[in-house]
Design a protein around this motif. Sequence first.
Motif, PDB file in Angstrom:
ATOM      1  N   ILE A  99       0.850  -1.204   0.000  1.00 17.34           N
ATOM      2  CA  ILE A  99       0.000   0.000   0.000  1.00 17.34           C
ATOM      3  C   ILE A  99       0.877   1.242   0.000  1.00 17.34           C
ATOM      4  O   ILE A  99       0.635   2.185  -0.755  1.00 17.34           O
ATOM      5  CB  ILE A  99      -0.965  -0.012   1.209  1.00 17.34           C
ATOM      6  CG1 ILE A  99      -2.005  -1.117   1.051  1.00 17.34           C
ATOM      7  CG2 ILE A  99      -1.643   1.344   1.374  1.00 17.34           C
ATOM      8  CD1 ILE A  99      -2.826  -1.391   2.308  1.00 17.34           C
ATOM      9  N   LYS A 143      -5.607   0.817  -6.250  1.00 16.06           N
ATOM     10  CA  LYS A 143      -7.043   0.566  -6.166  1.00 16.06           C
ATOM     11  C   LYS A 143      -7.192  -0.798  -5.514  1.00 16.06           C
ATOM     12  O   LYS A 143      -6.521  -1.751  -5.904  1.00 16.06           O
ATOM     13  CB  LYS A 143      -7.676   0.558  -7.549  1.00 16.06           C
ATOM     14  CG  LYS A 143      -7.716   1.934  -8.160  1.00 16.06           C
ATOM     15  CD  LYS A 143      -8.550   1.955  -9.414  1.00 16.06           C
ATOM     16  CE  LYS A 143      -8.565   3.368  -9.845  1.00 16.06           C
ATOM     17  NZ  LYS A 143      -8.987   3.892 -10.912  1.00 16.06           N
ATOM     18  N   PRO A 144      -8.056  -0.895  -4.528  1.00 18.05           N
ATOM     19  CA  PRO A 144      -8.213  -2.205  -3.878  1.00 18.05           C
ATOM     20  C   PRO A 144      -8.810  -3.225  -4.837  1.00 18.05           C
ATOM     21  O   PRO A 144      -9.548  -2.862  -5.752  1.00 18.05           O
ATOM     22  CB  PRO A 144      -9.155  -1.916  -2.715  1.00 18.05           C
ATOM     23  CG  PRO A 144      -9.839  -0.649  -3.063  1.00 18.05           C
ATOM     24  CD  PRO A 144      -8.935   0.113  -3.983  1.00 18.05           C
TER      25      PRO A 144
END
Length: 135
Positions: free
Chosen positions: A44, A52-53
């Motif tokens: 992250i 973007k998850p």
Amino acid sequence: MTLKGIVKGTGNMLGRYIGKWFYDKGIHFDATNTPYFPPIVNAIRRAGLAVKPPTAYELSGPILDEEVDEVRKLIEECKQSWPRTSITLMSAGWLNKVGKKEFEKFLSYSPKGTALLSSKDVSRTKKDANFSVRL
């Protein structure tokens, strides 16, 4: 506010959001002690604003498929080492209290690692001296 204060605040917010996710989904706090958790946070950080998850589809489809392939390769590596190292076969039983089902799992242990060979529902299997032989 100083840059150090901004970075500290950002880290705190990351922690809070991760916390909210853990609380909402009932994820055990010990999950942070797995070897997989720190790389998530590092990824992250490296991805920055562009990240973007993954979607539910990606997690249940292509990403899951990649993980299954990786586990299959690891198990195959384990199996290839067996003729050189030998193995110990193990079994363990457990009871699913909700569905009242009994399961027996069979594993192999070698210096290369432990692999699950199979798992069977033994709820309706007679438990006697030949129980394991019949499975």
